[in-house]
Design an enzyme around this catalytic site. Structure first.
Site, mmCIF file in Angstrom:
data_model
loop_
_atom_site.group_PDB
_atom_site.id
_atom_site.type_symbol
_atom_site.label_atom_id
_atom_site.label_comp_id
_atom_site.label_asym_id
_atom_site.label_seq_id
_atom_site.Cartn_x
_atom_site.Cartn_y
_atom_site.Cartn_z
ATOM 1 N N ARG A 195 -18.201 -31.967 2.839
ATOM 2 C CA ARG A 195 -17.670 -30.808 3.929
ATOM 3 C C ARG A 195 -18.414 -29.750 4.006
ATOM 4 N NH1 ARG A 195 -14.017 -27.428 2.527
ATOM 5 N NH2 ARG A 195 -12.756 -28.836 1.257
ATOM 6 N N TYR A 198 -15.117 -28.078 31.996
ATOM 7 C CA TYR A 198 -14.581 -29.242 31.663
ATOM 8 C C TYR A 198 -13.060 -29.235 31.373
ATOM 9 C CZ TYR A 198 -14.102 -32.967 28.259
ATOM 10 O OH TYR A 198 -13.585 -34.070 27.407
HETATM 11 C C1 PLP Z 1 -17.070 -33.835 26.707
HETATM 12 C C2 PLP Z 1 -17.295 -32.685 27.010
HETATM 13 C C3 PLP Z 1 -16.718 -31.642 26.057
HETATM 14 C C4 PLP Z 1 -15.807 -31.902 24.850
HETATM 15 O O1 PLP Z 1 -16.589 -32.997 23.844
HETATM 16 P P1 PLP Z 1 -15.676 -33.631 23.050
HETATM 17 O O2 PLP Z 1 -16.662 -34.456 22.114
HETATM 18 O O3 PLP Z 1 -15.011 -34.762 23.875
HETATM 19 O O4 PLP Z 1 -14.563 -33.246 22.296
HETATM 20 C C5 PLP Z 1 -17.038 -30.230 26.114
HETATM 21 N N1 PLP Z 1 -17.778 -29.906 27.246
HETATM 22 C C6 PLP Z 1 -18.375 -30.917 28.113
HETATM 23 C C7 PLP Z 1 -18.997 -30.073 29.301
HETATM 24 C C8 PLP Z 1 -18.048 -32.123 27.690
HETATM 25 O O5 PLP Z 1 -18.564 -32.935 28.941
#
Ligand code: PLP
Length: 387
Positions: free
Chosen positions: A50, A102
């Site tokens: 970890r 996002y």
């Molecule tokens: C997909 C995405 C995230 C989140 O990532 P995950 O791996 O799905 O948790 C954050 N920011 C952007 C711009 C993304 O496209």
């Protein structure tokens, strides 16, 4: 031997041929959770996975070099990376975030704010007056996401990180949409870069992962210690696959963005399309800025259909080369509908403020032949027009 400096060489070969056990050219995956102490009171370089793992560290080292940072922390998802990057915020502190970030980020920040962990102001960072008003409230952290999702608004990283530094605020850039192949926010003044490695860095749609890259080693060490404390560090298997993806990052992105540019031009000339959002188009309001701060326009674009949500239903029902799915950055082209998919968690009012309408579709361009993608979109759009 001199250290390679060109990011293409780093992506393709950082850590290659370094195995001291058997001379393996590609480093093995270290799945062991625990490590033998050479002697009493003498830990080796690793004790528990970890906290530290050679496979994960190799990915972290490569990402830190690609972004030009001092240290990267590899975690289990993009959301974990964002939450880690914002972990210095305390109750009462203000975070300035993009109004069109996002969808999952919007949910994270909104729920953290609702629980009193910190305050958040969602701001259109392309609007100088809105930025000025936000900085007058003395934020502790500023989060930037550029180009934004799904409308591809381009934010001036150097300008906003400069305002942040003057205000004593930490600046964090989500660089998921472009990857270090096309944009290096630390060189534009950012303190931290965040990635959903799920997207372009891994590039094969088979790992959910994230990373935070710190410009400063001490900050990076603190984030690494906190990631271990809360247990969000990434798995060795995911790190192995992600590093395998990073090997081809530059060639993938180069090809993908070339196709994206061609598709954007095609869409812009189609009568069923009301608007195209792609920074590579000269008509895009962020075109000049993108040209200045990015080294390419990327493989993401979105467009608005004249026929609104009904036309969307027809188009996504007709495409065959594109797959109707969330996510982005893989070798396969995807089409998604923000309102009902990626941004469904956002409340309708916030969606309207961000400019996300029922007729908006987003494309992530993969590695298929350009002519196949063009023909697929053409047949789907022509059918809508005829209907
Ligand atoms: C997909 C995405 C995230 C989140 O990532 P995950 O791996 O799905 O948790 C954050 N920011 C952007 C711009 C993304 O496209």
């Amino acid at each position: 031997m001199t250290e390679p400096r060109d990011p293409r060489t780093i992506a393709a070969t950082n850590g290659v041929a370094a195995d001291t056990s058997y001379g393996a050219v590609i480093a093995p995956i270290h799945l062991s959770t625990t490590y033998k102490f050479p002697a009493f009171e003498k830990p080796g370089p690793y004790d528990y996975s970890r906290l530290g793992n050679p496979t994960r560290d190799q990915l972290a080292d490569t990402l830190a070099k690609l972004e030009g940072g001092a240290r990267a922390v590899v975690v289990s998802s993009g959301m974990a990376a964002l939450d880690l990057a914002l972990s210095s915020l305390r109750p009462g502190d203000l975070l300035v975030a993009p109004h069109d970030c996002y969808g999952g980020t919007h949910r994270l920040l909104s729920l953290r704010a609702a629980r009193g962990h910190y305050a958040v102001a969602f701001v259109d960072q392309t609007d100088p007056a809105a930025l000025e008003a936000a900085f007058a409230r003395k934020p502790k952290v500023v989060l930037i996401e550029t180009p934004s999702n799904p409308l591809m608004r381009v934010v001036d990283i150097r300008r906003v990180t400069g305002l942040a530094r003057a205000a004593g605020a930490l600046s964090v850039v989500d660089n998921t949409f472009l990857s270090p192949a096309l944009q290096r926010p630390l060189s534009l003044g950012a303190d931290l870069v965040v990635h959903a490695t799920t997207k372009f860095l891994n590039g094969h749609s088979d790992v959910v992962g994230g990373a935070v890259v710190a410009a400063d080693a001490t900050v990076g060490d603190e984030l690494a210690a906190w990631a271990n404390t809360i247990g969000v560090t990434g798995s060795p298997f995911d790190a192995y696959l992600t590093l395998r993806g990073v090997r081809t990052l530059f060639v993938r992105v180069e090809q993908q963005q070339r196709t994206a540019g061609r598709l954007a031009a095609f869409l812009a000339g189609h009568p069923a399309v009301a608007a195209v959002y792609y920074p590579g188009l000269a008509s895009h309001p962020g075109h000049a800025l993108a040209q200045a701060q990015q080294s390419g326009f990327g493989a993401m674009l979105s467009f608005e259909l004249v026929g609104g949500r009904e036309a969307v239903r027809q188009v996504v029902g007709r495409v065959q080369v594109f797959t109707l799915a969330e996510s982005l950055g893989g070798v396969e082209s995807l089409i998604s509908h923000a309102e009902t998919m990626t941004h469904a968690a956002m409340d309708p009012e916030a969606r309207a403020i961000a400019g996300i309408t029922g007729g908006l579709l987003r494309l992530s361009i993969g590695l298929e032949a350009e002519d196949d993608l063009l023909a697929d979109l053409a047949q789907a759009l022509d059918a809508v027009q005829a209907g």
